[in-house]
Design an enzyme around this catalytic site. Structure first.
Site, PDB file in Angstrom:
ATOM      1  CB  SER A 202      -0.929   0.205   1.189  1.00 16.14           C
ATOM      2  OG  SER A 202      -2.115   0.820   1.168  1.00 16.14           O
ATOM      3  CG  ASP A 228      -4.269  -5.044  -3.009  1.00 13.98           C
ATOM      4  OD1 ASP A 228      -4.392  -5.102  -4.238  1.00 13.98           O
ATOM      5  OD2 ASP A 228      -4.980  -4.464  -2.300  1.00 13.98           O
ATOM      6  CG  HIS A 358      -5.597  -3.427   1.176  1.00 13.95           C
ATOM      7  ND1 HIS A 358      -4.909  -2.971   0.071  1.00 13.95           N
ATOM      8  CD2 HIS A 358      -5.092  -2.453   2.086  1.00 13.95           C
ATOM      9  CE1 HIS A 358      -3.884  -2.124   0.275  1.00 13.95           C
ATOM     10  NE2 HIS A 358      -4.217  -1.587   1.411  1.00 13.95           N
TER      11      HIS A 358
END
Length: 400
Positions: A202, A228, A358
């Site tokens: 992230s 991700d 996620h």
């Protein structure tokens, strides 16, 4: 316990057995909680919480958030797993002499011989322990590999003297990660940096891409991996981020309750990883003014001024930096146009894990570790065998 079982238990009272004892035995035999229905998404268009490392879904109010998911152990099995289970040491690195500079904290497993060093950077709101379980899986498959996982400013055990003016800009976070790497080399008295694979989840994906783009690691950098996050979906997700943050609990009664919430809400789908990483996300309020003294260590809402800075231009930098490139996603819908074109042109490797949320590396640590180890082997220059030089052959008296 069924009505029949309760009647049986009451009938045993005369023999000295308590119905409560039967309840305890039943709980031990069950071991796990029952299945929870898959939660729905309020925004199903992309990675709705790519800017945050405290969640990937926004549960619908119509769903029962606290239904029992299969495979989530009860009671004692939700207790914290200490960091010493996965790392050999923790480092507190003072990189600058200025009083306002932070003391950067990191976890380390040293590489063996000429093994590579996987340098990990977590996402917003998370900590270096996010990579604890996947790090151990990497070591199972590549025992010579080292793992260096840092806590960013305002996260984990990194301390910030001037916390009211916390600088979380991308340039600062990238500089901090470089400082962690160089300071670790000095602390461990390595003669030179080992071969490095940067891995970021992230926000961390933006940080490692920024560092790779700078070229500051020189030939030590073999490649970088982003987990991700892509520019397009991240920028879209920012529009609903404050709404998502408002749905989270403000605190928890116990540390175990915080771990349980992350697993029940499927924010982290692997209970072992949650027991390892979640404790670093929370700190206990010493004053204890309410019934939920365990509060979020990082105030994600206050980081909003930096959100756009983290992700603008990410796709272009990811494609343009030198070194091998790997993108791991939880769904192909996260790809934006620029990365879709780059993938078709073979500019980077792409792997999708649709069964993960996620937190790919926490949900599927074994599969993620396999991808990371394979990525290193494909980019390992030490494995190359170059043909001998013509001049060397002539000196040896061999015909060319």
């Amino acid at each position: 316990m069924s009505d029949l079982q309760k009647a049986w238990a009451k009938s045993r009272l005369s023999s000295g057995m308590s119905p409560d004892a039967f309840d305890e035995r039943e709980e031990e035999e069950d071991g796990y909680l029952t299945e929870m229905p898959e939660p729905t998404f309020e925004d199903d268009s992309s990675s709705a919480s790519s800017a945050s490392s405290t969640g990937t879904i926004i549960p619908s109010p119509s769903r029962n958030l606290f239904a029992r998911p299969q495979g989530v152990p009860r009671g004692r099995t939700l207790q914290q797993i200490p960091w010493t289970t996965y790392f050999e040491r923790e480092l507190f690195l003072k990189t600058e002499d200025a009083p306002s500079s932070p003391t950067l904290h990191a976890y380390l497993i040293s590489p063996v011989d000429k093994g590579p060093l996987f340098v990990m950077h977590h996402g917003a709101g998370s900590s270096g322990l996010s990579f604890a379980v996947v790090g151990s899986e990497i070591r199972k498959r590549q025992p010579s590999a080292g793992i260096l996982s840092a806590d960013a400013r305002g996260h984990g055990s990194t301390t910030n003297p001037d916390s009211d003016k916390l600088d979380l800009s991308l340039a600062t976070l990238s500089k901090d990660l470089l400082s962690v790497i160089k300071s670790t080399k000095e602390e461990m008295k390595w003669k030179e940096l080992p071969s490095i694979i940067l891995v970021g989840h992230s926000l961390g994906g933006a940080v490692v891409t920024e560092l790779a783009m700078s070229g500051a690691l020189g030939n030590a950098l073999l490649g970088y991996v982003v987990l991700d996050v892509v520019e397009g979906s991240a920028m879209d997700a920012l529009q609903s981020m404050q709404t998502y943050l408002s749905t989270r609990p403000n605190g928890f009664a116990t540390l175990e309750a915080g771990i349980e919430w992350h697993v029940r809400s499927r924010t982290i789908r692997n209970s072992v990883s949650a027991r390892t990483s979640v404790p670093a996300l929370l700190s206990q309020d010493e004053v204890r003014t309410d019934s939920r003294p365990w509060k979020w260590r990082t105030d994600l809402a206050s980081t909003q001024p930096f959100w756009e800075n983290w992700f603008v231009g990410l796709s272009k930098k990811f494609l343009g930096a030198r070194g091998g490139k790997l993108l791991l996603l939880a769904g192909t819908d996260r790809l934006d146009t620029e990365l879709t074109i780059g993938q078709m042109q073979g500019k980077y490797a792409l792997q999708v894990f649709p069964e993960a949320g996620h937190f790919i590396h926490e949900d599927l640590p074994e599969k993620t570790a396999v991808s990371l180890v394979d990525f290193h082997r494909r980019n390992d220059r030490s494995a190359l065998v170059l043909p001998p030089k013509v001049s060397d052959l002539l000196r040896q008296g061999k015909k060319v």
